[in-house]
Motif scaffolding. Structure first.
Motif, short mmCIF file in Angstrom:
data_model
loop_
_atom_site.label_atom_id
_atom_site.label_comp_id
_atom_site.label_asym_id
_atom_site.label_seq_id
_atom_site.Cartn_x
_atom_site.Cartn_y
_atom_site.Cartn_z
N THR A 102 0.83 -1.21 0.00
CA THR A 102 0.00 0.00 0.00
C THR A 102 0.87 1.26 0.00
OG1 THR A 102 -0.23 -0.20 2.40
CG2 THR A 102 -2.05 -0.98 1.06
N TYR A 103 2.02 1.21 0.65
CA TYR A 103 2.94 2.35 0.62
C TYR A 103 3.44 2.60 -0.80
CZ TYR A 103 6.97 5.30 1.68
OH TYR A 103 7.87 6.32 1.72
N LYS A 133 0.64 4.04 -2.92
CA LYS A 133 0.30 5.41 -2.56
C LYS A 133 1.39 6.40 -2.95
CE LYS A 133 -1.50 8.88 -0.25
NZ LYS A 133 -1.59 9.95 -1.20
N CYS A 134 2.63 6.05 -2.73
CA CYS A 134 3.70 7.05 -2.83
C CYS A 134 4.45 7.10 -4.16
CB CYS A 134 4.70 6.84 -1.71
SG CYS A 134 4.00 7.23 -0.11
#
Length: 166
Positions: free
Chosen positions: A41-42, A45-46
């Motif tokens: 998820t990081y 997202k990033c």
């Protein structure tokens, strides 16, 4: 009646063996699933994957990986919760049999002790005694992933602001 008590003793022994053998493996699996979902998820997202074919493929792969990990976790929790529910259902069925047949036709004391033991010692799964292996684990994992994701994003923004000011 003795068969039912023998089956219950076998279930108790099987669940104890399950705890001893697989508890550490399940703990490691839950931890690796948590870290995998957090990192995935990081990244989603990033990082910008780009508008090209490779970037789109990486983005889709990350989502498919996350869904596979979630499915694996849901299957494990579903099996343990289903086993606990079946254990409760078996105790209820035995109680119904006792009330239908009557106390005179069954060995009363052994049946009462069996039911009392079954109600007091519900079959519940936990992971090394740290947390229960039921649907609350999903809520805990979502809360933990959200918390650590906020930390990681804030540290990333702080690093970007430091590097742009220098």
């Amino acid at each position: 009646m003795r068969e039912i008590i023998a089956i219950q003793a076998q279930i108790d022994m099987t669940s104890a063996q399950f705890y001893q053998i697989f508890s550490l493996i399940i703990l490691l699996r839950c931890g690796s699933d948590f870290l995998s979902l957090l990192v995935t998820t990081y990244w989603i997202k990033c990082y910008e994957f780009g508008d090209n074919f490779i970037g789109t493929l990486l983005y889709v792969t990350q989502w498919i990986w996350s869904l596979a990990v979630i499915h694996k976790l849901l299957m494990m929790i579903g099996i343990t919760c289903g086993t606990s529910e079946m254990s409760k259902l078996a105790v209820e069925n035995i109680y119904d049999i006792q009330t239908r047949i009557g106390r005179k036709n069954l060995p009363y004391k052994s049946m009462e002790l069996f039911l009392l033991k079954s109600k007091l010692n519900e079959l519940k799964f936990s992971v090394c005694g740290f947390f229960p292996l039921d649907w609350t684990l999903i809520y805990s994992m979502v809360a933990g992933i959200t918390t650590y994701l906020v930390y990681l994003i804030q540290f990333r923004e702080m690093e970007q602001s430091r590097s742009s000011s220098q």
